[in-house]
Design an enzyme around this catalytic site. Structure first.
Site, PDB file in Angstrom:
ATOM      1  N   GLU A 188     -53.236 -55.078  75.185  1.00 44.80           N
ATOM      2  CA  GLU A 188     -52.916 -53.877  74.395  1.00 44.80           C
ATOM      3  C   GLU A 188     -52.252 -54.245  73.066  1.00 44.80           C
ATOM      4  OE1 GLU A 188     -50.608 -50.974  76.573  1.00 44.80           O
ATOM      5  OE2 GLU A 188     -50.392 -49.688  74.829  1.00 44.80           O
ATOM      6  N   LYS A 239     -43.716 -47.150  82.202  1.00 44.31           N
ATOM      7  CA  LYS A 239     -44.943 -47.882  81.824  1.00 44.31           C
ATOM      8  C   LYS A 239     -44.639 -48.742  80.591  1.00 44.31           C
ATOM      9  CE  LYS A 239     -49.118 -48.623  79.814  1.00 44.31           C
ATOM     10  NZ  LYS A 239     -49.381 -49.145  78.462  1.00 44.31           N
ATOM     11  N   ASP A 290     -47.306 -62.496  90.369  1.00 45.07           N
ATOM     12  CA  ASP A 290     -48.058 -61.399  90.976  1.00 45.07           C
ATOM     13  C   ASP A 290     -47.594 -60.066  90.367  1.00 45.07           C
ATOM     14  OD1 ASP A 290     -48.953 -59.385  92.680  1.00 45.07           O
ATOM     15  OD2 ASP A 290     -48.765 -60.603  94.480  1.00 45.07           O
ATOM     16  N   HIS A 318     -49.160 -48.269  66.076  1.00 46.50           N
ATOM     17  CA  HIS A 318     -50.222 -48.574  67.029  1.00 46.50           C
ATOM     18  C   HIS A 318     -51.568 -48.587  66.327  1.00 46.50           C
ATOM     19  CE1 HIS A 318     -51.288 -48.925  71.229  1.00 46.50           C
ATOM     20  NE2 HIS A 318     -52.348 -48.177  70.984  1.00 46.50           N
TER      21      HIS A 318
HETATM   22  P1  NAD Z   1     -46.026 -70.444  98.310  1.00 45.74           P
HETATM   23  O1  NAD Z   1     -46.075 -70.269  99.769  1.00 45.74           O
HETATM   24  O2  NAD Z   1     -47.243 -70.965  97.600  1.00 45.74           O
HETATM   25  O3  NAD Z   1     -44.821 -71.412  97.899  1.00 45.74           O
HETATM   26  C1  NAD Z   1     -43.503 -71.217  98.363  1.00 45.74           C
HETATM   27  C2  NAD Z   1     -43.092 -72.423  99.147  1.00 45.74           C
HETATM   28  O4  NAD Z   1     -42.886 -73.546  98.268  1.00 45.74           O
HETATM   29  C3  NAD Z   1     -41.760 -72.247  99.844  1.00 45.74           C
HETATM   30  O5  NAD Z   1     -41.946 -71.592 101.066  1.00 45.74           O
HETATM   31  C4  NAD Z   1     -41.243 -73.667  99.991  1.00 45.74           C
HETATM   32  O6  NAD Z   1     -41.685 -74.242 101.187  1.00 45.74           O
HETATM   33  C5  NAD Z   1     -41.916 -74.410  98.827  1.00 45.74           C
HETATM   34  N1  NAD Z   1     -40.966 -74.788  97.741  1.00 45.74           N
HETATM   35  C6  NAD Z   1     -40.925 -75.972  97.084  1.00 45.74           C
HETATM   36  N2  NAD Z   1     -39.967 -75.971  96.160  1.00 45.74           N
HETATM   37  C7  NAD Z   1     -39.371 -74.771  96.195  1.00 45.74           C
HETATM   38  C8  NAD Z   1     -38.303 -74.163  95.447  1.00 45.74           C
HETATM   39  N3  NAD Z   1     -37.651 -74.789  94.466  1.00 45.74           N
HETATM   40  N4  NAD Z   1     -37.984 -72.882  95.746  1.00 45.74           N
HETATM   41  C9  NAD Z   1     -38.637 -72.200  96.709  1.00 45.74           C
HETATM   42  N5  NAD Z   1     -39.625 -72.738  97.465  1.00 45.74           N
HETATM   43  C10 NAD Z   1     -40.009 -74.008  97.198  1.00 45.74           C
HETATM   44  O7  NAD Z   1     -45.650 -69.117  97.513  1.00 45.74           O
HETATM   45  P2  NAD Z   1     -44.819 -67.842  97.894  1.00 45.74           P
HETATM   46  O8  NAD Z   1     -43.875 -67.654  96.753  1.00 45.74           O
HETATM   47  O9  NAD Z   1     -44.234 -67.862  99.257  1.00 45.74           O
HETATM   48  O10 NAD Z   1     -45.938 -66.702  97.835  1.00 45.74           O
HETATM   49  C11 NAD Z   1     -46.422 -66.201  96.628  1.00 45.74           C
HETATM   50  C12 NAD Z   1     -47.865 -65.779  96.757  1.00 45.74           C
HETATM   51  O11 NAD Z   1     -48.047 -64.856  97.822  1.00 45.74           O
HETATM   52  C13 NAD Z   1     -48.362 -65.098  95.511  1.00 45.74           C
HETATM   53  O12 NAD Z   1     -49.598 -65.667  95.161  1.00 45.74           O
HETATM   54  C14 NAD Z   1     -48.568 -63.643  95.963  1.00 45.74           C
HETATM   55  O13 NAD Z   1     -49.590 -63.021  95.211  1.00 45.74           O
HETATM   56  C15 NAD Z   1     -48.938 -63.806  97.403  1.00 45.74           C
HETATM   57  N6  NAD Z   1     -48.774 -62.685  98.335  1.00 45.74           N
HETATM   58  C16 NAD Z   1     -48.155 -61.512  98.009  1.00 45.74           C
HETATM   59  C17 NAD Z   1     -48.014 -60.490  98.925  1.00 45.74           C
HETATM   60  C18 NAD Z   1     -47.286 -59.223  98.553  1.00 45.74           C
HETATM   61  O14 NAD Z   1     -46.694 -59.156  97.485  1.00 45.74           O
HETATM   62  N7  NAD Z   1     -47.263 -58.171  99.386  1.00 45.74           N
HETATM   63  C19 NAD Z   1     -48.524 -60.663 100.226  1.00 45.74           C
HETATM   64  C20 NAD Z   1     -49.140 -61.860 100.541  1.00 45.74           C
HETATM   65  C21 NAD Z   1     -49.253 -62.869  99.607  1.00 45.74           C
END
Ligand code: NAD
Length: 420
Positions: A83, A261, A277, A375
């Protein structure tokens, strides 16, 4: 730019793309390889590993907002958005906010909530008590699922039990509270919820149905605050006009939705640029905006004793710098380097400040000249391109459209024909 590292850049928008890239390169210490990323596309192999049924790449422009000063640190803020006006508006708001010291923020611990929905128990109160009585065992089991998180000082920290009335009778919803450190945390939390489900069923004799995180991340809040200088805004009368406009968003959901928004214009642009996300952030923000039972503004404004405008924002931000696409997408890594953020907490501080700046800019324009003027001058370029203008022709056609105050496709085509 002077030798001192500052995000305050005048006339950035007037520079050619190469010069802008050079400024960002110097500001953020990008190497040649990183700099080349700006004009490259996501590798098909990476894309194919990210989602299903891949056919190609969908591009949106990546820009950078200038002038941001947050907690005393200068930031160039990458924004991925389609946008027009949004990046310019954020930069302008940040310029006004700098005068009185920029943005100040507060961030809670990165606590996410996972939900486990329990059905078919004989007695809800007894089942809830059984869960609470085994809190330690449940938290231990959750923490066995993510040793890395625990080693980093995060992991499952608490457990709460809620009894809800539903058309199916009493329903018990157990919340697990997880410190996800620098991750968004969805996978981490979902894994824990799934691991706890059999134990909760055993403890209660019930049946777990849903087991998933909540996007209403109201234990992971970020606050940003700033003072917008009244002189830079055009005087106290403009501040008053701003406040009159803002009030509608505080009382009326029809206006609050549009007001919010405007906040998400900034928030989402940075969320996307850092590979986060945006659906999760959107869901959380709007649910939080209705936390008191009616949907309202995520930001608040008032006048200080000197007549300046004070702006504040509070919203949940489930964002990460590890996990998800944050490390897979090369441009997301690049954008983090441009920002110079090392923690999810710091990224959240920038996101909230950007949301506030974006909101201020929109209400400021609306309460004074209206948004169409600014805009339309940017939108005119889109119209010129749609009419078929190329290279120098784009600015020529766009300038003429703005001059005539008639930003229309048919007129753009006529002007283009005349030029050619
Ligand atoms: P992930 O599982 O890819 O990574 C997180 C993991 O990285 C941690 O569990 C940990 O084991 C590791 N890690 C390493 N260094 C770390 C640090 N410094 N801090 C924290 N963890 C560290 O990612 P995630 O964040 O658990 O999940 C994010 C993804 O899940 C996004 O792609 C999202 O779109 C998706 N998702 C979203 C939903 C929802 O919002 N309802 C549902 C399902 C999946």
């Amino acid at each position: 730019m002077s030798d001192e590292k500052t995000s305050k850049v005048s006339g950035f928008y007037k520079l050619p793309v190469e010069k802008r890239v050079e400024i960002v390169k110097n500001f953020s210490g990008l190497n040649e390889e990183e700099t080349k990323l700006f004009s490259s596309y996501l590798d098909m192999e990476i894309a194919d590993s990210m989602i299903e049924n891949v056919l190609g790449i969908f591009e949106i422009p990546l820009g950078v907002a200038v002038n941001f000063l947050i907690n005393g640190k200068d930031y160039l803020v990458p924004m991925a958005i389609e946008e027009s006006s949004v990046v310019a508006a954020a930069s302008n708001a940040a310029k006004i906010a700098r005068v009185k010291g920029g943005f100040k923020t507060e961030v809670s611990d990165p606590l996410m909530i996972g939900q486990m929905q329990l059905l078919h128990v004989k007695d809800a109160a007894t089942a809830a008590k059984n869960i609470i009585d085994h809190k330690k065992q449940l938290l231990d089991l959750a923490n066995q699922q993510d040793k890395i998180l625990v080693e980093l000082g995060g992991g499952a920290k608490d457990l709460e039990v809620r009894i809800l009335d539903s058309p199916l009778g009493k329903m018990i919803v157990t919340h697990i509270i997880v410190d996800v450190r620098d991750a968004m945390g969805a996978n981490a939390v979902n894994t824990m919820c799934e691991a706890l489900a059999p134990m909760i069923e055993e403890l209660t004799g019930g049946k777990i149905r849903l087991k998933i995180l909540s996007n209403l991340a109201d234990k992971r809040l970020v606050r940003a605050k700033t003072v917008f200088d009244k002189e830079k805004m055009g005087g106290e009368k403009v501040v008053d006009a701003f406040l009159e406009s803002y009030i509608l968003a505080s009382i009326d959901p029809y206006r609050a939705a549009t007001h919010n928004k405007g906040i998400m214009n900034g928030v989402d642009a940075l969320i996307i640029a850092t590979g986060n996300d945006f659906r999760a952030i959107e869901a959380g923000a709007h649910a939080y905006a209705a936390k008191d039972g009616h949907y309202t503004s995520l930001s608040k404004y008032h006048k200080d004793k000197d007549g300046n405008l004070v702006g504040e924002i509070e919203l949940p931000l489930a964002i990460g710098i590890v996990g998800g696409a944050a490390n897979i997408h090369p441009k997301a890594r690049l954008c983090r380097k441009i920002l110079g953020v090392d923690t999810a907490k710091e990224l959240a501080e920038v996101v909230a400040s950007l949301g506030l700046a974006q909101n201020f800019a929109a209400v400021f324009a609306l309460s004074t000249v209206g948004i169409q003027k600014g805009h339309m001058s940017l939108h005119a370029k889109n119209i010129a391109v749609m009419a078929g203008a190329k290279g120098d022709e784009i600015d020529k056609v766009a300038n003429q459209l703005v001059k005539e105050e008639k930003v229309k496709l048919d007129r753009a085509k006529e002007i283009l024909e005349k030029i050619r």
